[in-house]
Motif scaffolding. Structure first.
Motif, PDB file in Angstrom:
ATOM      1  N   TRP A 190       0.840  -1.203   0.000  1.00 33.92           N
ATOM      2  CA  TRP A 190       0.000   0.000   0.000  1.00 33.92           C
ATOM      3  C   TRP A 190       0.876   1.254   0.000  1.00 33.92           C
ATOM      4  N   ALA A 191       1.926   1.250   0.810  1.00 32.99           N
ATOM      5  CA  ALA A 191       2.813   2.414   0.872  1.00 32.99           C
ATOM      6  C   ALA A 191       3.516   2.632  -0.469  1.00 32.99           C
ATOM      7  N   LEU A 192       3.915   1.583  -1.137  1.00 36.76           N
ATOM      8  CA  LEU A 192       4.586   1.715  -2.433  1.00 36.76           C
ATOM      9  C   LEU A 192       3.611   2.073  -3.554  1.00 36.76           C
ATOM     10  N   TYR A 193       2.385   1.656  -3.408  1.00 33.33           N
ATOM     11  CA  TYR A 193       1.354   1.919  -4.414  1.00 33.33           C
ATOM     12  C   TYR A 193       0.951   3.401  -4.435  1.00 33.33           C
ATOM     13  N   ARG A 194       0.871   4.002  -3.282  1.00 33.45           N
ATOM     14  CA  ARG A 194       0.363   5.376  -3.187  1.00 33.45           C
ATOM     15  C   ARG A 194       1.173   6.391  -3.993  1.00 33.45           C
ATOM     16  N   PRO A 195       2.503   6.389  -3.953  1.00 32.94           N
ATOM     17  CA  PRO A 195       3.245   7.346  -4.791  1.00 32.94           C
ATOM     18  C   PRO A 195       3.536   6.827  -6.212  1.00 32.94           C
ATOM     19  N   ASP A 196       2.921   5.738  -6.590  1.00 30.32           N
ATOM     20  CA  ASP A 196       3.076   5.214  -7.951  1.00 30.32           C
ATOM     21  C   ASP A 196       2.176   6.043  -8.864  1.00 30.32           C
ATOM     22  N   ALA A 226      13.895   1.462 -11.400  1.00 26.81           N
ATOM     23  CA  ALA A 226      14.441   2.635 -10.699  1.00 26.81           C
ATOM     24  C   ALA A 226      13.337   3.346  -9.922  1.00 26.81           C
ATOM     25  N   PHE A 227      12.170   3.456 -10.531  1.00 23.98           N
ATOM     26  CA  PHE A 227      11.051   4.122  -9.855  1.00 23.98           C
ATOM     27  C   PHE A 227      10.597   3.319  -8.637  1.00 23.98           C
ATOM     28  N   LEU A 228      10.538   2.014  -8.758  1.00 22.24           N
ATOM     29  CA  LEU A 228      10.142   1.164  -7.638  1.00 22.24           C
ATOM     30  C   LEU A 228      11.149   1.266  -6.495  1.00 22.24           C
ATOM     31  N   TYR A 229      12.429   1.151  -6.798  1.00 21.16           N
ATOM     32  CA  TYR A 229      13.450   1.181  -5.753  1.00 21.16           C
ATOM     33  C   TYR A 229      13.523   2.550  -5.083  1.00 21.16           C
ATOM     34  N   THR A 230      13.235   3.590  -5.845  1.00 18.77           N
ATOM     35  CA  THR A 230      13.236   4.943  -5.293  1.00 18.77           C
ATOM     36  C   THR A 230      12.038   5.140  -4.360  1.00 18.77           C
ATOM     37  N   ARG A 231      10.881   4.631  -4.753  1.00 16.77           N
ATOM     38  CA  ARG A 231       9.711   4.700  -3.854  1.00 16.77           C
ATOM     39  C   ARG A 231       9.995   3.924  -2.569  1.00 16.77           C
ATOM     40  N   ALA A 232      10.697   2.800  -2.687  1.00 13.81           N
ATOM     41  CA  ALA A 232      11.058   2.025  -1.498  1.00 13.81           C
ATOM     42  C   ALA A 232      11.968   2.844  -0.580  1.00 13.81           C
ATOM     43  N   ALA A 233      12.856   3.643  -1.158  1.00 21.40           N
ATOM     44  CA  ALA A 233      13.731   4.495  -0.337  1.00 21.40           C
ATOM     45  C   ALA A 233      12.925   5.528   0.440  1.00 21.40           C
ATOM     46  N   SER A 259      -0.614  -3.918  -5.917  1.00 19.92           N
ATOM     47  CA  SER A 259       0.661  -4.253  -6.533  1.00 19.92           C
ATOM     48  C   SER A 259       1.621  -3.085  -6.329  1.00 19.92           C
ATOM     49  N   TYR A 260       2.842  -3.389  -5.979  1.00 21.92           N
ATOM     50  CA  TYR A 260       3.824  -2.316  -5.826  1.00 21.92           C
ATOM     51  C   TYR A 260       4.628  -2.092  -7.098  1.00 21.92           C
ATOM     52  N   GLU A 261       4.385  -2.895  -8.119  1.00 20.34           N
ATOM     53  CA  GLU A 261       5.115  -2.718  -9.375  1.00 20.34           C
ATOM     54  C   GLU A 261       4.826  -1.343  -9.971  1.00 20.34           C
ATOM     55  N   SER A 262       5.819  -0.760 -10.590  1.00 19.35           N
ATOM     56  CA  SER A 262       5.674   0.569 -11.184  1.00 19.35           C
ATOM     57  C   SER A 262       4.570   0.578 -12.223  1.00 19.35           C
ATOM     58  N   CYS A 263       3.797   1.632 -12.190  1.00 18.16           N
ATOM     59  CA  CYS A 263       2.690   1.897 -13.118  1.00 18.16           C
ATOM     60  C   CYS A 263       1.478   0.997 -12.881  1.00 18.16           C
ATOM     61  N   SER A 264       1.410   0.310 -11.759  1.00 18.23           N
ATOM     62  CA  SER A 264       0.241  -0.518 -11.466  1.00 18.23           C
ATOM     63  C   SER A 264      -0.919   0.311 -10.913  1.00 18.23           C
ATOM     64  N   ASN A 265      -0.633   1.503 -10.408  1.00 15.43           N
ATOM     65  CA  ASN A 265      -1.684   2.409  -9.939  1.00 15.43           C
ATOM     66  C   ASN A 265      -2.253   3.133 -11.148  1.00 15.43           C
ATOM     67  N   THR A 266      -3.174   2.507 -11.819  1.00 18.02           N
ATOM     68  CA  THR A 266      -3.686   3.044 -13.100  1.00 18.02           C
ATOM     69  C   THR A 266      -4.313   4.417 -12.932  1.00 18.02           C
ATOM     70  N   GLU A 267      -4.934   4.651 -11.799  1.00 21.79           N
ATOM     71  CA  GLU A 267      -5.516   5.979 -11.556  1.00 21.79           C
ATOM     72  C   GLU A 267      -4.435   7.051 -11.479  1.00 21.79           C
ATOM     73  N   GLY A 268      -3.294   6.704 -10.910  1.00 22.64           N
ATOM     74  CA  GLY A 268      -2.192   7.647 -10.777  1.00 22.64           C
ATOM     75  C   GLY A 268      -1.482   7.960 -12.083  1.00 22.64           C
ATOM     76  N   TRP A 269      -1.697   7.138 -13.092  1.00 25.32           N
ATOM     77  CA  TRP A 269      -1.050   7.341 -14.386  1.00 25.32           C
ATOM     78  C   TRP A 269      -2.020   7.777 -15.465  1.00 25.32           C
TER      79      TRP A 269
END
Length: 142
Positions: free
Chosen positions: A50-56, A68-75, A130-140
């Motif tokens: 959930w935490a990784l999904y929110r800034p996706d 890179a985007f996933l690992y950066t969100r994890a940071a 999903s924490y994978e990059s671009c999985s938050n379809t609303e955010g993209w």
């Protein structure tokens, strides 16, 4: 595990010394739940996803590749709740993570490693988000 407990666990496990790739944090987060019920590991995995999904979202990751985007969100998550909330409130606060490529890849594997330590088996993890990059379809969405 609720969101407050998740962030409390992150804070309690963050090392006092510099931890540029969050490897020490990940190691501590792997070891700590081994003494706890499996439900703690599962709850942690859900909250981490959930935490990784929110800034996706497009405003954060438009200039970064998927990993890179996933690992950066994890940071950002590894930096703790205060920093995480700051980034969610102001996407400009994410810029140093993206430009300096501050990563915390090892944080992603902590639930799986803890699960394996407790059960002796691999985990076919399937979290609500999903924490994978671009999985938050609303955010993209445009």
């Amino acid at each position: 595990m609720n969101e407050d407990t998740f962030w409390q666990l992150i804070e309690e496990c963050r090392p006092a010394e510099p931890d540029p790739d969050a490897d020490l944090l990940a190691d501590t987060l792997t070891e700590r739940p081994v003494q706890s019920p499996l439900s703690l590991v599962i709850g942690f995995a859900e909250q981490l996803s959930w935490a990784l999904y929110r800034p996706d979202r497009k405003e954060y990751g438009h200039d970064l590749g998927g990993d890179a985007f996933l690992y950066t969100r994890a940071a950002v998550v590894a930096a703790g709740r205060t920093e995480f909330d700051s980034v969610l409130e102001d996407p400009a606060a994410f810029t140093p993570y993206a430009t300096d490529l501050i990563w915390a890849e090892s944080l992603l594997y902590t639930p799986d490693r803890a699960y394996r330590r407790i059960t002796g088996e691999e985990w076919d993890r399937d979290t609500r988000y999903s924490y994978e990059s671009c999985s938050n379809t609303e955010g993209w969405a445009d």
